[in-house]
Design a protein around this motif. Sequence first.
Motif, mmCIF file in Angstrom:
data_model
loop_
_atom_site.group_PDB
_atom_site.id
_atom_site.type_symbol
_atom_site.label_atom_id
_atom_site.label_comp_id
_atom_site.label_asym_id
_atom_site.label_seq_id
_atom_site.Cartn_x
_atom_site.Cartn_y
_atom_site.Cartn_z
ATOM 1 N N GLU A 135 33.033 32.789 35.869
ATOM 2 C CA GLU A 135 32.840 32.120 34.857
ATOM 3 C C GLU A 135 31.398 31.307 35.227
ATOM 4 O O GLU A 135 30.703 31.156 34.250
ATOM 5 C CB GLU A 135 33.778 31.292 34.298
ATOM 6 C CG GLU A 135 35.003 32.018 33.505
ATOM 7 C CD GLU A 135 36.289 31.147 33.282
ATOM 8 O OE1 GLU A 135 36.255 29.955 33.758
ATOM 9 O OE2 GLU A 135 37.167 31.723 32.676
ATOM 10 N N ALA A 138 28.985 33.847 34.754
ATOM 11 C CA ALA A 138 28.769 34.572 33.539
ATOM 12 C C ALA A 138 27.774 33.336 32.787
ATOM 13 O O ALA A 138 26.982 33.782 31.861
ATOM 14 C CB ALA A 138 30.028 34.641 32.803
ATOM 15 N N GLU A 163 33.473 42.170 32.326
ATOM 16 C CA GLU A 163 34.251 42.094 31.181
ATOM 17 C C GLU A 163 33.720 41.089 30.391
ATOM 18 O O GLU A 163 33.670 41.361 28.987
ATOM 19 C CB GLU A 163 35.845 41.923 31.409
ATOM 20 C CG GLU A 163 36.345 43.201 31.245
ATOM 21 C CD GLU A 163 37.956 43.182 31.986
ATOM 22 O OE1 GLU A 163 38.567 42.068 32.079
ATOM 23 O OE2 GLU A 163 38.206 44.144 32.080
ATOM 24 N N SER A 164 33.120 39.962 30.899
ATOM 25 C CA SER A 164 32.674 38.958 29.973
ATOM 26 C C SER A 164 31.258 39.321 29.607
ATOM 27 O O SER A 164 30.655 38.821 28.613
ATOM 28 C CB SER A 164 32.819 37.595 30.178
ATOM 29 O OG SER A 164 32.205 37.461 31.763
ATOM 30 N N ARG A 165 30.376 39.843 30.379
ATOM 31 C CA ARG A 165 29.007 40.072 30.482
ATOM 32 C C ARG A 165 28.609 41.466 30.904
ATOM 33 O O ARG A 165 28.163 41.692 31.842
ATOM 34 C CB ARG A 165 28.278 39.073 31.329
ATOM 35 C CG ARG A 165 28.256 37.504 31.013
ATOM 36 C CD ARG A 165 27.627 37.357 29.849
ATOM 37 N NE ARG A 165 26.318 37.634 29.889
ATOM 38 C CZ ARG A 165 25.321 36.918 30.432
ATOM 39 N NH1 ARG A 165 25.444 35.670 30.755
ATOM 40 N NH2 ARG A 165 23.849 37.397 30.625
ATOM 41 N N THR A 632 30.849 33.762 27.386
ATOM 42 C CA THR A 632 32.362 34.018 27.500
ATOM 43 C C THR A 632 32.970 34.218 26.197
ATOM 44 O O THR A 632 33.735 34.921 25.427
ATOM 45 C CB THR A 632 33.201 33.105 28.367
ATOM 46 O OG1 THR A 632 32.084 32.805 29.277
ATOM 47 C CG2 THR A 632 34.522 33.698 29.066
ATOM 48 N N ALA A 635 31.507 37.032 24.061
ATOM 49 C CA ALA A 635 32.333 38.148 24.260
ATOM 50 C C ALA A 635 33.432 38.310 23.843
ATOM 51 O O ALA A 635 34.008 39.414 23.410
ATOM 52 C CB ALA A 635 32.195 38.496 25.747
ATOM 53 N N ALA A 636 34.472 37.178 23.708
ATOM 54 C CA ALA A 636 35.597 37.208 23.383
ATOM 55 C C ALA A 636 35.562 37.645 21.678
ATOM 56 O O ALA A 636 36.493 38.251 21.185
ATOM 57 C CB ALA A 636 36.447 35.914 23.567
#
Length: 750
Positions: A135, A138, A163-165, A632, A635-636
């Motif tokens: 995190e 990111a 996954e987040s970036r 984050t 992306a979610a």
Amino acid sequence: MHAPDSERDDLYVDHAYDMIVVSNRLPVDYEQGPDGETRWRSSPGGLVTALEPVMRNADGAWIGWAGVADRDFDPFEHDGISIIPVPLSASELEEYYEGFSNDTLWPLYHDVIAPPSFHREWWDAYVRVNRRFAEAAARAASDGAVVWVQDYQLQLVPRMLRESRPDLVIGFFNHIPFPAYGIYSQLPWRRQVLDGLLGADVIGFQRAADAGNFSRAVRRLFGYTTRGTIIDVPDGRGDGDARRVIARHFPISIDAAGFEEIARRPEVQERAREIRESLGNPETIMLGVDRLDYTKGIRHRLKAFGELLRDGRLDVEKATLVQVASPSRERVETYRQLRDEIELMVGRLNGDHSTLGHQAIAYLHHGYPRDEMVALYLAADVMLVTALRDGMNLVAKEYVACRFDEDGVLLLSEFTGASDELRQAVLVNPHDIEGLKDAMVEAVRMPKRERARRMRALRRRVRDNDVANWSARFLETLTGAGIIRPGVPDVLRAALARIAETERLLVALDFDGTLAPLVDRPEDARATERARAAIERLASSDDTRVAIVSGRALESLGHVASPPEGTLLSGSHGVELQLDSGGVTIDLRDSELAKLERLADIVEEIAAQEEGAWIERKPAGLALHTRRLSSTVGAALQQSARQRVEREIKDITVRTGKAVIEFAVRSSDKGESLTRLRQHVAATALIYVGDDVTDEDAFAALDADDVGVKVGQGKSIATYRVRSTEDVAELLERLADARDAAREAESRWP
Ligand code: GDG
């Protein structure tokens, strides 16, 4: 040096860093002086030396733990590098670091020399802490930044980060060995760890054998196809597409010139003489330097040395062993036991063999300053590196780097990574005590000429592959370009000169991030002044056409780009085109219109969940922008939009860009658009410049004679790169100059 507790968060900006290193420990140590004053001091390690210039040039940040539990430090700057501390609680330190990292992974990855402990709570802490590191990275990384994760404590970070970036370029380097499948498969979380690593674009190992073990584990546990160093990792969307991951060896090294420089200092050489003197000037000094770790084979070395004294093959009056065992991981039980065993052995051997004038073993349980280490290397006739398993072993390379006198013998275990490169050492199997003893005697008796011959070859090797080479090779593989320098590179200048000679040239340019710097409000985007001027120059002649190829809807593009007359426009990723004949508007079928309406309902509902998200409407689709949200959260939000849209609407085209996800009811891409533009102007060659993932379709549509230029970091199939919109402006100026020059040259012909 900085006071750690002062207000420094003003220096920290989210999404600001193009290059990030993530490692368990930061390259600085937190120190508390006797007067209670606190400060940060560089911890001089090879990794810091290797990465310092790279970090400085590339606006880099280093993310890691500051070495003190239960303390939260603000980000700060140290010697030109941004430092972003990640906190660890005392219990996380115990479970994630001492537990899972050093008592599960370390023994397992070193061929179970000591039995690994498997505890589910340790694993939970490992996941939690890895997420915290991911995190932090990111948050700090700019669009398309390069993130380089270091070592076995952080193996889950690459996947979490991807996954987040998804825009990031992610590298991982494993400093320790990667074990054979039969051993690796004992790990209860073997699939999760592999999957974590496979989030990276490039996974680096010390030895080719480690990379081979890793690829084999991936084949066995996931069944993915591997070809040499390439692993095809399915992208998880079930569409048969795969991401290419590279797993290969990049043997790490040292700052060889730095070590040699210390070794050449007169005061260090004087200190080496003093050391010999204080040991009673024996004929042979043997030296071992290790962290006190069971992988280093210290016991085997002591045993062999003791037997040589016992059997009279070495004489205590003539040979002394100096063993530096720097304190390490003293809160882990196995390490405490090891220390007891070694100290018992040293005590016994000294009791059995020392005389009043000569000690058999000088045992030093301390850390020493680097100068003192170098003096020890210079004082030692034989360097003993007898590790049972070691990722690389830098001590072996340091000894060689210091011996500018081309003397000294390196005795090196075959089970170190260094033995792959340092073939002229006396190679040993440390488990074979008889063989080890013979090798030690051989080293002691080796004639001077033979010593010099071997040392010369070893030194050449260490000089040719130093740590700067190591990081450059890794980063080149990772980015395909290394760190991009400002300006227009020479190879690109040559390509511009070549393409300027074509008969009918098409100059096709992406807008946002290429001609115009990225801004928070898209309506505020404007091309740089220099780029506009260069475009006008290019567009002013009949044999050159300029096209702006954007993902924006045409209406918005016309507004922000205000291009010179005659510029061709392509909007909405090629769904809309404005050619010389006027606008090409698209007519949607009823079914498409209905879909578009449904799409708008869904995405509006989702955008409303987060303040700062906004929707851009396009003729045949819409874009959900998350630029103003943290990556984050963004992306979610994108993910939930994607899931709902894909569930509820059939045949919809989805594409992601930088902090944006787009949905279209009619599909087209920049590649198709470019092909139509090429035909329209009957171009004999074209140049395309773009920065985003959607520009990759355009690069894919280029022919051999065309020129593709990617702006900024990030994976790309474009042949050339520049760093920023400023460099794009320079590129266009140079192209206009080259075009003028080519025309002039031609007019001089009769
Ligand atoms: C891991 C892998 C891999 C040691 N005592 C003192 C001191 N040192 C320095 C040495 C050397 C470093 O520490 C130790 O590096 P090694 O490579 O020998 O071993 P690990 O610590 O186990 O490192 C290893 C490495 O990562 C890099 O990828 O090679 O295989 O296990 O630089 O000089 N330095 C000072 N005082 C000491 O007392 N100044």
